[in-house]
Scaffold this motif. Structure first.
Motif, mmCIF file in Angstrom:
data_model
loop_
_atom_site.group_PDB
_atom_site.id
_atom_site.type_symbol
_atom_site.label_atom_id
_atom_site.label_comp_id
_atom_site.label_asym_id
_atom_site.label_seq_id
_atom_site.Cartn_x
_atom_site.Cartn_y
_atom_site.Cartn_z
ATOM 1 N N MET A 1 9.374 -46.419 -26.314
ATOM 2 C CA MET A 1 10.154 -45.318 -26.879
ATOM 3 C C MET A 1 11.299 -45.939 -27.670
ATOM 4 O O MET A 1 12.129 -46.654 -27.118
ATOM 5 C CB MET A 1 10.664 -44.400 -25.764
ATOM 6 N N ILE A 2 11.326 -45.662 -28.959
ATOM 7 C CA ILE A 2 12.244 -46.367 -29.859
ATOM 8 C C ILE A 2 13.090 -45.394 -30.670
ATOM 9 O O ILE A 2 12.577 -44.417 -31.218
ATOM 10 C CB ILE A 2 11.451 -47.261 -30.826
ATOM 11 N N GLY A 3 14.392 -45.677 -30.730
ATOM 12 C CA GLY A 3 15.297 -44.925 -31.603
ATOM 13 C C GLY A 3 15.858 -43.667 -30.991
ATOM 14 O O GLY A 3 17.018 -43.610 -30.577
ATOM 15 N N TYR A 4 15.023 -42.632 -30.889
ATOM 16 C CA TYR A 4 15.502 -41.329 -30.426
ATOM 17 C C TYR A 4 14.315 -40.419 -30.134
ATOM 18 O O TYR A 4 13.222 -40.604 -30.688
ATOM 19 C CB TYR A 4 16.375 -40.684 -31.509
ATOM 20 N N PRO A 5 14.510 -39.421 -29.253
ATOM 21 C CA PRO A 5 13.450 -38.437 -29.025
ATOM 22 C C PRO A 5 13.359 -37.486 -30.217
ATOM 23 O O PRO A 5 14.381 -37.118 -30.809
ATOM 24 C CB PRO A 5 13.916 -37.707 -27.758
ATOM 25 N N LYS A 6 12.171 -37.085 -30.587
ATOM 26 C CA LYS A 6 11.957 -36.279 -31.787
ATOM 27 C C LYS A 6 12.723 -34.957 -31.772
ATOM 28 O O LYS A 6 13.173 -34.476 -32.806
ATOM 29 C CB LYS A 6 10.461 -36.005 -31.967
ATOM 30 N N PHE A 7 12.885 -34.354 -30.584
ATOM 31 C CA PHE A 7 13.450 -33.002 -30.529
ATOM 32 C C PHE A 7 14.879 -32.922 -31.063
ATOM 33 O O PHE A 7 15.313 -31.862 -31.517
ATOM 34 C CB PHE A 7 13.397 -32.457 -29.095
ATOM 35 N N ILE A 8 15.615 -34.036 -31.049
ATOM 36 C CA ILE A 8 17.022 -33.956 -31.456
ATOM 37 C C ILE A 8 17.179 -33.681 -32.954
ATOM 38 O O ILE A 8 18.246 -33.247 -33.391
ATOM 39 C CB ILE A 8 17.822 -35.227 -31.078
ATOM 40 N N MET A 9 16.131 -33.933 -33.715
ATOM 41 C CA MET A 9 16.222 -33.685 -35.152
ATOM 42 C C MET A 9 15.836 -32.255 -35.517
ATOM 43 O O MET A 9 15.850 -31.880 -36.694
ATOM 44 C CB MET A 9 15.323 -34.679 -35.911
ATOM 45 N N PHE B 1 24.352 -39.352 -35.166
ATOM 46 C CA PHE B 1 24.360 -40.813 -35.214
ATOM 47 C C PHE B 1 23.123 -41.341 -35.936
ATOM 48 O O PHE B 1 23.211 -42.231 -36.790
ATOM 49 C CB PHE B 1 24.416 -41.368 -33.782
ATOM 50 N N VAL B 2 21.966 -40.782 -35.610
ATOM 51 C CA VAL B 2 20.718 -41.228 -36.215
ATOM 52 C C VAL B 2 20.721 -40.981 -37.721
ATOM 53 O O VAL B 2 20.339 -41.844 -38.518
ATOM 54 C CB VAL B 2 19.516 -40.522 -35.552
ATOM 55 N N LYS B 3 21.169 -39.809 -38.118
ATOM 56 C CA LYS B 3 21.204 -39.474 -39.547
ATOM 57 C C LYS B 3 22.138 -40.411 -40.318
ATOM 58 O O LYS B 3 21.883 -40.740 -41.479
ATOM 59 C CB LYS B 3 21.654 -38.025 -39.731
ATOM 60 N N ALA B 4 23.198 -40.857 -39.650
ATOM 61 C CA ALA B 4 24.200 -41.690 -40.335
ATOM 62 C C ALA B 4 23.867 -43.179 -40.325
ATOM 63 O O ALA B 4 24.268 -43.915 -41.231
ATOM 64 C CB ALA B 4 25.569 -41.470 -39.693
ATOM 65 N N THR B 5 23.138 -43.657 -39.314
ATOM 66 C CA THR B 5 23.006 -45.112 -39.138
ATOM 67 C C THR B 5 21.588 -45.647 -39.040
ATOM 68 O O THR B 5 21.381 -46.849 -39.212
ATOM 69 C CB THR B 5 23.745 -45.568 -37.862
ATOM 70 N N PHE B 6 20.624 -44.808 -38.726
ATOM 71 C CA PHE B 6 19.294 -45.316 -38.392
ATOM 72 C C PHE B 6 18.352 -45.142 -39.577
ATOM 73 O O PHE B 6 17.889 -44.039 -39.869
ATOM 74 C CB PHE B 6 18.751 -44.576 -37.159
ATOM 75 N N ALA B 7 18.079 -46.247 -40.269
ATOM 76 C CA ALA B 7 17.190 -46.204 -41.429
ATOM 77 C C ALA B 7 15.783 -45.783 -41.010
ATOM 78 O O ALA B 7 15.333 -46.079 -39.891
ATOM 79 C CB ALA B 7 17.142 -47.577 -42.093
ATOM 80 N N GLU B 8 15.092 -45.098 -41.891
ATOM 81 C CA GLU B 8 13.783 -44.539 -41.567
ATOM 82 C C GLU B 8 12.775 -45.606 -41.145
ATOM 83 O O GLU B 8 11.937 -45.367 -40.276
ATOM 84 C CB GLU B 8 13.240 -43.755 -42.769
ATOM 85 N N ASP B 9 12.856 -46.790 -41.758
ATOM 86 C CA ASP B 9 11.861 -47.816 -41.433
ATOM 87 C C ASP B 9 12.259 -48.685 -40.241
ATOM 88 O O ASP B 9 11.492 -49.552 -39.822
ATOM 89 C CB ASP B 9 11.579 -48.699 -42.645
ATOM 90 N N SER B 10 13.454 -48.450 -39.671
ATOM 91 C CA SER B 10 13.904 -49.267 -38.537
ATOM 92 C C SER B 10 12.984 -49.096 -37.336
ATOM 93 O O SER B 10 12.692 -50.060 -36.618
ATOM 94 C CB SER B 10 15.340 -48.898 -38.153
ATOM 95 N N LYS B 11 12.530 -47.884 -37.115
ATOM 96 C CA LYS B 11 11.644 -47.626 -35.975
ATOM 97 C C LYS B 11 10.325 -48.369 -36.142
ATOM 98 O O LYS B 11 9.820 -48.987 -35.197
ATOM 99 C CB LYS B 11 11.389 -46.126 -35.829
ATOM 100 N N LYS B 12 9.777 -48.353 -37.359
ATOM 101 C CA LYS B 12 8.516 -49.041 -37.618
ATOM 102 C C LYS B 12 8.668 -50.549 -37.439
ATOM 103 O O LYS B 12 7.811 -51.202 -36.837
ATOM 104 C CB LYS B 12 8.032 -48.726 -39.038
#
Length: 422
Positions: free
Chosen positions: A155-163, A103-114
């Motif tokens: 905590m925003i977006g997703y936990p790092k380990f899932i990537m 889901f993150v790879k498909a929808t979550f832009a890199e700068d969205s978290k910032k």
């Protein structure tokens, strides 16, 4: 103890195990109810609970029976949800962090978290600035409240380990999937989930542990960790879109951020200190003043009704405090943003100022339709006010809303008495 030992197996418990009980009065009343209820009724209830939990994983005979039950309870006609949506929902429930990576790879832009982090910082600053104007709170408690707000962990977006596929594999290493045996896979997931939970006993709390999966359209505040979590799923329309006007984003996800922040200071969250410890940290005078201030909201929301059924303003108090505080902090943060960056261009054809657009952005995220049966069930069990009054109740307490929409003094949306805590 036999019950707890069974729940936490294979972890060994003993009679000296410390147990934290948050609601002793509730548990005592439930215990009294169980002891005074006919055993056949209890047996039927437990069987029904198991059947309801598993019916969606069984064939159409069970699902048809469940549809009839849901129609009686919630007024929902036979489900016409596409099968792919059911499959995605079930996958998210069991393998949400693996699904979350996709889901993150498909929808979550890199700068969205910032961008989200910047918004939270602005809203936190707005909330802390408002504290100096909270006249009912003493100086010492106000200072401690600012320290708690400062200490909130985001905590925003997703936990790092899932990537990291290797780290992700470790999480599900103990979960075995059997091809073509869906029901068995579901049962094995329940066992796997219980083992993971039991394994956390006696271990130090992990602040990086998420209680929601990345695709979840929701957010939460944890009082015991003093942290806020905003999954990638809620950083989407209608709450947030990176190309939208800031007015809409502050009115949507911004209010959600302010809402979760304010939970740290609602009728329950305020009892936990900045470290997440349940202890008294307010002066008695401020506690009494806080309780006095809440009476206004209890009365206000208690005067609303759905289908001639009155709301319980005390039951929804915590969420109403968060809604009102969240809207105020988000609007103040948006004002601060415009002072720094200048006014945005006004959207054409709408005839709305950007300030009005902020409130429209807030209101539209709560657009919903519920059957009378579902509304009744929500009035009894949901700590949130019905969506209609999450909007009406909150904006009618807002001086800024009344100003920008020119609501006449004393009108329903601009009452003479406005309820305010934060």
């Amino acid at each position: 103890m036999p019950f707890l030992s069974a729940v936490f197996a294979p972890v060994q418990l003993n009679d000296s195990e410390q147990v934290v009980i948050y609601a002793p009065e509730y548990l005592q009343r439930v215990s009294d109810l169980i002891n005074s209820t006919d055993k056949s009724v209890l047996n039927n209830y437990m069987i029904l609970t198991v059947v309801r939990k598993t019916a969606s994983s069984l064939d159409h005979r069970f699902q048809d029976a469940q549809d009839k039950f849901l129609e009686v309870m919630y007024g929902i006609k036979k489900s016409c949800t596409p099968r792919w949506k059911l499959c995605v929902s079930d996958t998210d429930s069991a393998l949400g962090f693996a699904l979350g990576a996709m889901f993150v790879k498909a929808t979550f832009a890199e700068d969205s978290k910032k961008i989200a982090e910047e918004m939270i910082t602005q809203i936190k600053m707005a909330f802390e600035d408002s504290l100096q104007y909270v006249g009912w709170m003493d100086v010492e408690t106000r200072k401690a409240a600012k320290e708690k707000a400062d200490a909130i962990y985001n905590m925003i977006g997703y936990p790092k380990f899932i990537m990291d596929s290797k780290e992700l594999d470790k999480v599900f290493n103990d979960y075995t999937v059997v091809s073509d045996l869906y029901f068995q896979n579901v049962m094995q997931y329940y066992n796997f989930s219980a083992r993971v939970t039991a394994d956390q006993l006696r271990k130090a709390p992990n602040r990086e542990q998420w209680s929601m999966t990345p695709p979840t359209v929701n957010a939460y505040y944890s009082p015991t960790k003093n942290e806020m979590v905003f999954p990638a799923g809620i950083l989407q329309a209608p709450f947030y879109t990176r190309t939208w006007p800031k007015a809409l984003n502050f009115g949507g996800i911004g209010v959600v951020m302010g809402h979760e922040l304010t939970h740290a200071f609602d009728d329950e969250g305020r009892e936990y200190d900045k470290e997440g410890n349940l202890r008294p940290w307010w002066n008695n005078a401020s506690i009494e003043a806080f309780k006095k201030q809440t009476e206004c909201m209890v009365e206000q929301y208690g005067n609303y009704s759905i289908n001639r059924e009155a709301m319980n303003g005390k039951h929804t108090l915590g969420e109403n405090i968060a809604d009102n505080g969240g809207l105020k902090a988000a609007y103040k943060a948006y004002e601060s943003w415009t002072r720094k960056h200048g006014e945005e261009e006004v959207l054409p054809s709408l005839g709305l100022t950007n300030q009005q657009l902020f409130f429209v952005g807030f209101a539209q995220v709560w657009c919903s339709v519920r059957t009378p049966e579902s509304s009744h069930e929500g009035m009894i069990t949901d700590p949130h006010s019905p969506s209609r009054f999450r909007v009406i109740g909150t904006v009618s307490n807002s001086q800024e809303f009344s100003k920008h929409f020119s609501c006449p003094a004393g009108s329903p949306m601009n009452p003479a008495r406005k309820c305010e805590l934060w």
